[in-house]
Design a protein around this motif. Sequence first.
Motif, PDB file in Angstrom:
ATOM      1  N   LYS A  94       0.826  -1.206   0.000  1.00  0.00           N
ATOM      2  CA  LYS A  94       0.000   0.000   0.000  1.00  0.00           C
ATOM      3  C   LYS A  94       0.863   1.260   0.000  1.00  0.00           C
ATOM      4  CE  LYS A  94      -4.012  -1.967   2.410  1.00  0.00           C
ATOM      5  NZ  LYS A  94      -4.815  -1.921   3.666  1.00  0.00           N
ATOM      6  N   ARG A  95       1.941   1.230   0.780  1.00  0.00           N
ATOM      7  CA  ARG A  95       2.820   2.393   0.862  1.00  0.00           C
ATOM      8  C   ARG A  95       3.528   2.650  -0.474  1.00  0.00           C
ATOM      9  NH1 ARG A  95       5.350   0.820   4.881  1.00  0.00           N
ATOM     10  NH2 ARG A  95       7.360   0.197   3.987  1.00  0.00           N
ATOM     11  N   LEU A  96       3.954   1.574  -1.128  1.00  0.00           N
ATOM     12  CA  LEU A  96       4.612   1.725  -2.427  1.00  0.00           C
ATOM     13  C   LEU A  96       3.679   2.402  -3.433  1.00  0.00           C
ATOM     14  CD1 LEU A  96       6.356  -1.766  -2.731  1.00  0.00           C
ATOM     15  CD2 LEU A  96       7.524   0.439  -2.618  1.00  0.00           C
ATOM     16  N   ALA A  97       2.401   1.986  -3.410  1.00  0.00           N
ATOM     17  CA  ALA A  97       1.432   2.559  -4.347  1.00  0.00           C
ATOM     18  C   ALA A  97       1.111   4.014  -3.999  1.00  0.00           C
ATOM     19  CB  ALA A  97       0.165   1.721  -4.362  1.00  0.00           C
ATOM     20  N   LYS A  98       0.851   4.272  -2.728  1.00  0.00           N
ATOM     21  CA  LYS A  98       0.403   5.594  -2.314  1.00  0.00           C
ATOM     22  C   LYS A  98       1.517   6.634  -2.314  1.00  0.00           C
ATOM     23  CE  LYS A  98      -2.101   7.972   1.409  1.00  0.00           C
ATOM     24  NZ  LYS A  98      -2.773   7.821   2.727  1.00  0.00           N
ATOM     25  N   GLU A  99       2.673   6.266  -1.769  1.00  0.00           N
ATOM     26  CA  GLU A  99       3.744   7.244  -1.568  1.00  0.00           C
ATOM     27  C   GLU A  99       4.734   7.314  -2.733  1.00  0.00           C
ATOM     28  OE1 GLU A  99       5.629   6.505   2.180  1.00  0.00           O
ATOM     29  OE2 GLU A  99       3.734   6.533   3.308  1.00  0.00           O
ATOM     30  N   HIS A 100       4.874   6.209  -3.459  1.00  0.00           N
ATOM     31  CA  HIS A 100       5.884   6.166  -4.508  1.00  0.00           C
ATOM     32  C   HIS A 100       5.295   5.970  -5.908  1.00  0.00           C
ATOM     33  CE1 HIS A 100       9.051   6.075  -1.465  1.00  0.00           C
ATOM     34  NE2 HIS A 100       8.321   5.184  -0.822  1.00  0.00           N
ATOM     35  N   GLY A 101       3.970   5.853  -5.996  1.00  0.00           N
ATOM     36  CA  GLY A 101       3.328   5.734  -7.296  1.00  0.00           C
ATOM     37  C   GLY A 101       3.599   4.430  -8.018  1.00  0.00           C
ATOM     38  N   VAL A 102       4.008   3.399  -7.264  1.00  0.00           N
ATOM     39  CA  VAL A 102       4.248   2.088  -7.873  1.00  0.00           C
ATOM     40  C   VAL A 102       2.911   1.455  -8.234  1.00  0.00           C
ATOM     41  CG1 VAL A 102       5.191  -0.232  -7.524  1.00  0.00           C
ATOM     42  CG2 VAL A 102       6.401   1.761  -6.613  1.00  0.00           C
ATOM     43  N   THR A 103       2.814   0.923  -9.428  1.00  0.00           N
ATOM     44  CA  THR A 103       1.605   0.229  -9.872  1.00  0.00           C
ATOM     45  C   THR A 103       1.767  -1.251  -9.574  1.00  0.00           C
ATOM     46  OG1 THR A 103       1.370   1.841 -11.654  1.00  0.00           O
ATOM     47  CG2 THR A 103       0.071  -0.192 -11.831  1.00  0.00           C
ATOM     48  N   VAL A 104       0.787  -1.829  -8.891  1.00  0.00           N
ATOM     49  CA  VAL A 104       0.875  -3.225  -8.462  1.00  0.00           C
ATOM     50  C   VAL A 104      -0.145  -4.060  -9.223  1.00  0.00           C
ATOM     51  CG1 VAL A 104       0.756  -4.824  -6.515  1.00  0.00           C
ATOM     52  CG2 VAL A 104       1.648  -2.499  -6.176  1.00  0.00           C
ATOM     53  N   PHE A 105       0.337  -5.099  -9.876  1.00  0.00           N
ATOM     54  CA  PHE A 105      -0.509  -6.046 -10.610  1.00  0.00           C
ATOM     55  C   PHE A 105      -0.523  -7.321  -9.781  1.00  0.00           C
ATOM     56  CE2 PHE A 105      -2.126  -6.906 -15.025  1.00  0.00           C
ATOM     57  CZ  PHE A 105      -2.507  -8.217 -14.827  1.00  0.00           C
ATOM     58  N   LEU A 106      -1.641  -7.560  -9.080  1.00  0.00           N
ATOM     59  CA  LEU A 106      -1.711  -8.607  -8.060  1.00  0.00           C
ATOM     60  C   LEU A 106      -2.622  -9.751  -8.483  1.00  0.00           C
ATOM     61  CD1 LEU A 106      -1.276  -9.575  -5.054  1.00  0.00           C
ATOM     62  CD2 LEU A 106      -3.280  -8.185  -4.485  1.00  0.00           C
ATOM     63  N   CYS A 107      -2.080 -10.958  -8.505  1.00  0.00           N
ATOM     64  CA  CYS A 107      -2.878 -12.169  -8.727  1.00  0.00           C
ATOM     65  C   CYS A 107      -3.062 -12.877  -7.397  1.00  0.00           C
ATOM     66  CB  CYS A 107      -2.181 -13.119  -9.703  1.00  0.00           C
ATOM     67  SG  CYS A 107      -2.117 -12.523 -11.392  1.00  0.00           S
TER      68      CYS A 107
END
Length: 301
Positions: A178-191
């Motif tokens: 969550k922190r990577l997505a929110k704070e660093h703009g990382v896009t997560v593709f989760l299966c």
Amino acid sequence: MKAIEVEGLSKNFGESRVLDSLTFSIPQGEIFGFLGPNGSGKTTAVRVINGILEKTEGRVNIHGIDVRENVAEAHRISGVMTETASSYENLTAWENLDFFGKLYSMEKSEISSRSEELLNTLGLYEHKDKKVKAYSTGMKKRMSLARALLHSPKVLFLDEPTSGLDPESARSVSHMIKRLAKEHGVTVFLCTHQLKYAEEICSLYGFLNKGRLIGFGTFEELLKEKNSGIHLNIRGDNLPSEYRGYLDEESGIYRLPISGDKEASGIVNAIVSAGGDIYEADQSHWSLEDLYFAYQGGEKK
């Protein structure tokens, strides 16, 4: 900005079409839950999207990079952790990260600082000099995640990232994602097969069945497409026949999909007027599990 763009993506193995004309885009910073039954094509889709497998038809861009034309550059900005991914077991955690950092052409000082940061965050720093073969299943999983994150990817492909982890480690990994997505703009593709976990962490969803995308959007958008999202839960006896198909045998509760208060009131009045007995009634909103089964061919009663 669109982090991942997929247009008309298809994949054949011989005469068998495993992926059929997938089209969707994922904005930067989203945590995308890619959900479907075993054999639906999820793993193949991920491998084609990140360039491990060659597509049969269509187009895939990752941050504007055509994956087919420049797969090396796409890999440079992507991190991948599969469910079966493993590190070199005869190397220590520190040696593994040093090795993979060099593959990504990272500077020695950057490898060192990044490795220390990740191993601390994932609770592995005190074990950094132990060979990975001595790690528990959960520690190996966290080691795989550290490797995927080492080069600070812009897009992160994860396959069941919390399976095999104890509750504390799973929570730590979820917070990191969550922190990577929110704070660093990382896009997560989760299966994942864990629908409750996906509901907790994801901001966008895609439902796959037999190689076709049957639903895509935010939770609210997917609910709107099904014209529902609320259940009327009734505990009672002698309900009219038109409601009996909604009985959950395990709980003894009738779960009826409704649009809101007005419909709920009408159903209650109809049951009472028909001589039915209502002992308890309340409303509950659809869960991701309810939504998933609605798209996959029938609501989970």
